[in-house]
Design a protein around this motif. Structure first.
Motif, PDB file in Angstrom:
ATOM      1  N   ARG A  62       0.811  -1.223   0.000  1.00 39.77           N
ATOM      2  CA  ARG A  62       0.000   0.000   0.000  1.00 39.77           C
ATOM      3  C   ARG A  62       0.842   1.270   0.000  1.00 39.77           C
ATOM      4  O   ARG A  62       0.446   2.285  -0.525  1.00 39.77           O
ATOM      5  N   SER A  63       2.019   1.203   0.628  1.00 41.05           N
ATOM      6  CA  SER A  63       2.890   2.383   0.660  1.00 41.05           C
ATOM      7  C   SER A  63       4.242   1.932   1.180  1.00 41.05           C
ATOM      8  O   SER A  63       4.387   0.799   1.638  1.00 41.05           O
ATOM      9  N   PRO A  64       5.239   2.807   1.134  1.00 46.03           N
ATOM     10  CA  PRO A  64       6.553   2.409   1.690  1.00 46.03           C
ATOM     11  C   PRO A  64       6.467   2.083   3.179  1.00 46.03           C
ATOM     12  O   PRO A  64       7.397   1.518   3.741  1.00 46.03           O
ATOM     13  N   ASP A 107      -4.176   2.646   6.990  1.00 42.53           N
ATOM     14  CA  ASP A 107      -4.505   2.436   5.578  1.00 42.53           C
ATOM     15  C   ASP A 107      -3.276   2.334   4.692  1.00 42.53           C
ATOM     16  O   ASP A 107      -3.325   1.751   3.620  1.00 42.53           O
ATOM     17  N   HIS A 108      -2.184   2.926   5.136  1.00 35.83           N
ATOM     18  CA  HIS A 108      -0.953   2.835   4.355  1.00 35.83           C
ATOM     19  C   HIS A 108      -0.090   1.662   4.784  1.00 35.83           C
ATOM     20  O   HIS A 108       1.055   1.561   4.361  1.00 35.83           O
ATOM     21  N   GLY A 109      -0.633   0.824   5.639  1.00 38.39           N
ATOM     22  CA  GLY A 109       0.048  -0.428   5.949  1.00 38.39           C
ATOM     23  C   GLY A 109       0.921  -0.412   7.180  1.00 38.39           C
ATOM     24  O   GLY A 109       1.598  -1.397   7.471  1.00 38.39           O
ATOM     25  N   LEU A 242       8.374  11.508   4.161  1.00 39.93           N
ATOM     26  CA  LEU A 242       7.550  10.398   3.702  1.00 39.93           C
ATOM     27  C   LEU A 242       6.256  10.300   4.513  1.00 39.93           C
ATOM     28  O   LEU A 242       5.146  10.243   3.964  1.00 39.93           O
ATOM     29  N   ILE A 243       6.386  10.345   5.836  1.00 42.09           N
ATOM     30  CA  ILE A 243       5.199  10.225   6.702  1.00 42.09           C
ATOM     31  C   ILE A 243       4.302  11.447   6.507  1.00 42.09           C
ATOM     32  O   ILE A 243       3.083  11.328   6.383  1.00 42.09           O
ATOM     33  N   PHE A 244       4.920  12.612   6.448  1.00 43.38           N
ATOM     34  CA  PHE A 244       4.147  13.844   6.280  1.00 43.38           C
ATOM     35  C   PHE A 244       3.292  13.771   5.012  1.00 43.38           C
ATOM     36  O   PHE A 244       2.100  14.094   5.025  1.00 43.38           O
ATOM     37  N   ASN A 245       3.891  13.312   3.920  1.00 38.86           N
ATOM     38  CA  ASN A 245       3.146  13.207   2.660  1.00 38.86           C
ATOM     39  C   ASN A 245       1.964  12.251   2.766  1.00 38.86           C
ATOM     40  O   ASN A 245       0.936  12.447   2.134  1.00 38.86           O
TER      41      ASN A 245
END
Lengths: 485, 527
Positions: A62-64, A107-109, A242-245
């Protein structure tokens, strides 16, 4: 390792999310002496890790952040995980919903490993005023193993050892200690007056306070609604970005979030400082500032200048009034926000049966610590109709002046401000507790809360170690919504 | 002739003044120098399907604590999100009441601890409301007198949250809380204290309810608490501008209650003043059973609500013109949605159909009958409004009431109402026959009015000879009354006509009968 690098390991299946989760939980267990977690969500974490593992195997990452352990400060509501705000009042409060930022992580894993310690209701700058005890700094704190040994030894020695540790800083001390101890790749904090940046500086990690309105506050149990922002604690700036985005953007559940579409930030690897003007606000040379901090400040300034940045001294003339203004607004909102803790719908309810009013009073005095109650009383005093004009409204006017100070600086072509975060290195517990919470906040938040009053983004970045081997950090501030820089 | 008409008018005027004067005189012997000063604060639940700041339902009578979103229970971390439909309704109402609209209004927190107020504060608009400076014009119909126009200034119209409900089990020493109502949108309307008695206040509330229903912004079901009235009452000497201490009567939940509570309270304060007792500033409750007000125990001391701006809601901005942005409410767009309001409707009825104020008031107060009125008038060329009014508001209404028939079961078809109108207007039948036909139609709605009149030969008797004959009989049989009339006793004339009408089966042309009777009596005088 950055999140990206770690993520690649997971993608390459050199590490399995469940194994990583296990390692993270083990690290938490081994660093229990830090007292950085209030609740460990072992089962849910495993479930999330297993889900990630399946998705990675299926190539549906889902995301990095997929499968990576993340911790959440205990003032963000987490579905089915106790959210106590480090208070007896909410000791048994298990939300039925996730805060928006938590939901986005899920949701981003991300794998939520637990809820971190803090000052009760985020009121504090040391992470010492928690109903679950203080959080210790991972730097220079004797490990659990050592501690046990000390306890078995001589009594006086044990006390010395107990007081020998450095505080983690607060109020997001648990989150900072969790990241610094390697228990997770990132943690959510919150920042009202410096609560993310201060512990980041004391623990030697990166702490970002984004622009007010970019990250949703829905589900963040409020301290000061008009200043609170979810904060991001990571080990490096790439991870912060990365987290902020992943977290930023309009949330229909929070009317104070900005409705425009959010453009993700891309950090340029060949960032050129030549076009950047950095302001050095003279008002941050506050009395009582540690020489080492000043040193670090000037050496970084010199370094930036060498790299091509234009350095200009600037003035934020209302800085000296900032802390008083911040305190009044803080206490007023606290008085209001705390009014809901009456023991009726949730939270601690006293066994008092005399009358409803008595029950309210007992529940509140049993459930809330002295710091909280003190702020409730002074906040209500400031809000009395006879005091409103002279205190609350004056503070609001002052807030406007402080915000204008920043606007003036930006209008004069300054892109960034470089300031200290704290006046010194992390104090020892014994030293810190000599002053009460109110005094400590006035000192610790000196450099950090103006950004909250103005709403502008600020990041605390570790720069060097002090003579004591403790980390020191500096703060960069930028115009509102220019979090990109 | 001219002179006599004039003198009659003058005489009437004098009589009127005299009666008024004597009325005042009798009152002034007792209190007269005191008058009531009344201002109303009205809470109206906005009839949207969801609450002001959450998505839960506003349905009345749902199971306890069924319509409670996390926000409504003040669960930590939840934030208010404003319901656009509530804003539109409040704005529509404010515009209909000719308010000045604030392009940007703000919300405040009003703090007080109460078990059914979960957050410990109510979100309201204290300092910068949605709208100010409106006006409401309405007719006051005193129980014994002519309707008169009155207006009250609307100081402020604001949006706010309703509270939940507490239930106290005294014996079990327990309080139970139902949060279904918590967070329902309210419009609070604060009126200036420019009313002087209970009737005026009740009339204001009636008119307001009429407007709300027309706008569909509030159900106005007072029994469900959808419309609640607080009244601020004080008394003042007629020759003075200083107001006496003010009491507040809380939560009056019927229109009759409004009139009774206020009138009782005014009298109570006047009596206290006359006994040289102090009127205490306090909150009172209305006791419907005894039609009185009683002091409430809570709020003994003045509360300081510690108002603070609500930090989680940005200012509520309204656009002037049309905007492309769907999230912003446009004042102009809402302005177009205002239907014809009662005041305009009444004026139209009076101008177009020559109705008197009370007729216009009665028609506008009843949506069904008003619609019927227009339906009939639209099908008549040059309709006589008063005749249509009579058929609907007197004959039809009394038929329905006497037989407890609801509007939707009205047995008289529009066609028959039209036939009755033409029969009446063409002076073919008497008023009495109209109601007789209606009774017959109630028995058999399929019949035609015209046919019933024909079958029963109920046509108006306007044969001069026939009437003269009967009148002569009546004069002969009622010599006493005739002599009384001759001595100037006008009261005795009516019974003579009634006697004629009765003898002619209530079918006589009254006008004709009158003039014949007058002639006969003049003849008697000359005898």
């Amino acid at each position: 390792m950055t999140i990206k690098q770690l993520s690649k390991e997971l993608q390459d299946m050199t590490i399995a999310p469940t194994k990583l989760c296990e390692a993270s939980l083990k690290r938490i267990k081994n660093s229990k002496y830090l007292n950085n977690f209030i609740t460990i969500s072992k089962e849910l974490a495993y479930e999330q890790a297993q889900a990630s593992e399946k998705l990675i195997k299926a190539g549906e990452t889902r995301s990095p952040l997929e499968g990576l352990p993340v911790a959440v400060k205990d003032n963000f509501c987490t579905k089915n995980i106790r959210t106590s705000c480090a208070s007896k009042m909410l000791e048994n409060f298990i939300p039925t919903y996730n805060a928006t930022v938590v939901q986005k992580l899920v949701d981003h894993g991300a794998v939520i490993v637990g809820k971190t310690n803090m000052d009760e209701f985020a009121m504090g700058s040391g992470a010492v005023d928690s109903a679950f005890g203080p959080t210790k700094n991972v730097w220079k704190t004797p490990s659990g193993h050592l501690k046990v040994n000390t306890f078995q030894g001589n009594q006086t020695k044990a006390v010395d050892a107990e007081e020998d540790w450095f505080i983690a800083g607060g109020s997001s001390g648990g989150s900072a200690a969790a990241v610094a101890s390697g228990a997770c790749v990132a943690a959510l904090g919150s920042d009202t007056g410096g609560s993310t940046r201060i512990p980041a500086a004391y623990c030697g990690i990166v702490g970002l306070k984004p622009t007010y309105g970019l990250l949703s506050r829905h589900g963040l149990i409020p301290l000061v609604n008009s200043m609170d922002v979810p904060g991001i604690l990571t080990r490096n700036v790439d991870d912060t970005t990365l987290i902020f985005n992943l977290l930023a953007g309009w949330d229909p559940k929070d009317s104070t979030t900005v409705q425009e579409d959010f453009e993700p930030i891309d950090l340029e690897s060949d960032f050129n400082l030549r076009n950047i003007t950095i302001g050095i606000p003279q008002e941050y040379h506050s009395p009582g500032i540690d020489a080492q901090v000043l040193n670090s400040w000037s050496s970084v300034t010199t370094l930036l200048e060498k790299l091509g940045a234009t350095i200009v001294p600037v003035s934020l003339p209302h800085t000296k009034y900032s802390i008083a203004c911040y305190s009044i607004l803080n206490h007023c909102e606290v008085a209001s926000n705390m009014a809901r803790y009456d023991g009726i719908e949730y939270g601690l309810r006293s066994a008092e049966q005399q009358s409803t009013e008595e029950m309210f009073a007992k529940s509140r005095s049993q459930g809330l610590n002295q710091v909280v109650r003190g702020r409730v009383i002074s906040g209500n005093y400031f809000l009395l109709s006879r005091n409103y004009e002279n205190h609350f409204l004056q503070a609001l006017r002052l807030r406007r002046l402080i915000a204008n100070d920043f606007l003036n600086v930006w209008a004069n072509g300054v892109d960034l401000l470089l300031t200290p975060v704290t006046l010194g290195e992390a104090p020892r517990f014994s030293e810190f507790t000599l002053k009460d919470n109110r005094e400590q906040c006035a000192t610790q938040d000196y450099c950090t809360q103006p950004a909250n009053l103005a709403g502008c983004p600020a990041i605390s970045i570790p720069t060097q170690l002090s003579k004591n081997g403790m980390p020191l950090g500096l703060q960069l501030l930028a115009p509102n919504f220019d979090d990109a820089i | 002739m001219q002179r006599s008409v004039k003198s009659r008018a003058v005489r009437q005027a004098i009589n009127f003044c005299r009666s008024q004067h004597s009325k005042v005189a009798t009152e002034s012997e007792a209190p007269a120098e005191w008058k009531g000063v009344v201002g109303l604060e009205i809470h109206a639940q906005i009839s949207t399907s969801s609450k002001l700041f959450s998505r839960s339902s506003t349905e009345f009578n749902s199971p306890v604590n069924e319509n409670v979103a996390l926000f409504d229970a003040a669960i930590p971390g939840t934030l208010p999100v404003i319901n656009k439909a509530c804003v539109e309704s409040a704005l529509l109402t404010a515009l209909a009441l000719q308010c000045r609209i604030n392009p940007a209004s703000t919300f405040d927190r009003k703090h007080y601890f109460y078990a059914d107020m979960p957050a410990g504060y109510q979100i309201t608009q204290q300092r910068n409301a949605l709208a100010n400076n409106g006006v409401l014009r309405f007719y006051v119909t005193p129980p014994d007198g002519k309707p008169y126009l009155k207006s009250s200034k609307l100081k402020q119209l604001q949006l706010e949250q309703d509270s939940g409900k507490s239930l106290h089990d005294i014996e079990g020493r327990k309080s139970l809380v139902d949060l279904n109502r918590a967070g329902i949108a309210l419009m609070e309307l604060v009126f200036e204290p420019d009313l002087s008695n209970g009737e005026e206040a009740a009339s204001l509330v009636k008119e307001l309810a009429l407007i709300f229903r027309k706008l569909k912004t509030c159900s106005c079901k007072m029994e469900e608490g959808a419309l609640r009235v607080d009244a601020n009452v004080s008394v003042q000497k007629t020759n003075s501008t200083t107001l006496g201490p003010r009491t507040e009567i809380k939560n009056i939940n019927s229109i009759r209650g409004v009139a009774n509570a206020i009138n009782f309270e005014i009298q109570r304060q006047i009596d206290a003043n006359k006994r040289n007792e102090r009127v205490v500033v306090e909150t009172r409750a209305y006791d419907a059973q005894n039609k009185s007000t009683v002091a409430m125990r809570d709020k003994e001391e003045k509360q300081d609500y510690r108002f603070m701006p609500e930090p989680n809601l940005p200012p509520l901005r309204l656009a002037k013109g049309e905007t492309g942005d769907k999230k912003i409410v446009s004042i102009d767009a809402i302005l177009k949605r205002i239907p014809e309001l009662p005041e305009t409707l009444r004026e139209k009825l009076m101008n177009e159909f020559d109705l008197v104020p009370i007729q216009a008031i009665n028609l506008v107060n009843d949506e069904f009958l008003l619609e019927l009125f227009y339906e009939l008038c639209n099908q008549i060329e040059n309709p006589n409004g008063r005749t249509v009014y009579g058929i609907i508001m007197i004959d039809l209404l009394s038929l329905l009431k006497q037989n407890s028939i609801s509007y939707d079961k009205n047995p008289i078809s529009t066609g028959n109402l039209l036939e009755l109108y033409h029969l009446k207007q063409g002076r073919l039948i008497s008023s009495h026959v109209v109601s007789k036909v209606m009774d017959a139609l109630n028995q058999d709605p399929s019949k035609s009015a015209q046919k019933i009149v024909e079958e029963n030969s109920w046509f108006l008797i306007n044969d001069r000879e026939v009437i003269l004959k009967v009148c002569t009989e009546v004069v002969a049989e009622n010599q006493k009354k005739v002599r009384a009339v001759l001595k100037g006793k006008k009261n005795s004339f009516g019974p003579l006509i009634s006697a004629v009408d009765k003898k002619l089966n209530n079918q006589v042309d009254m006008q004709l009968a009158r003039s014949i009777m007058e002639e006969l009596i003049e003849k008697e005088r000359n005898k």
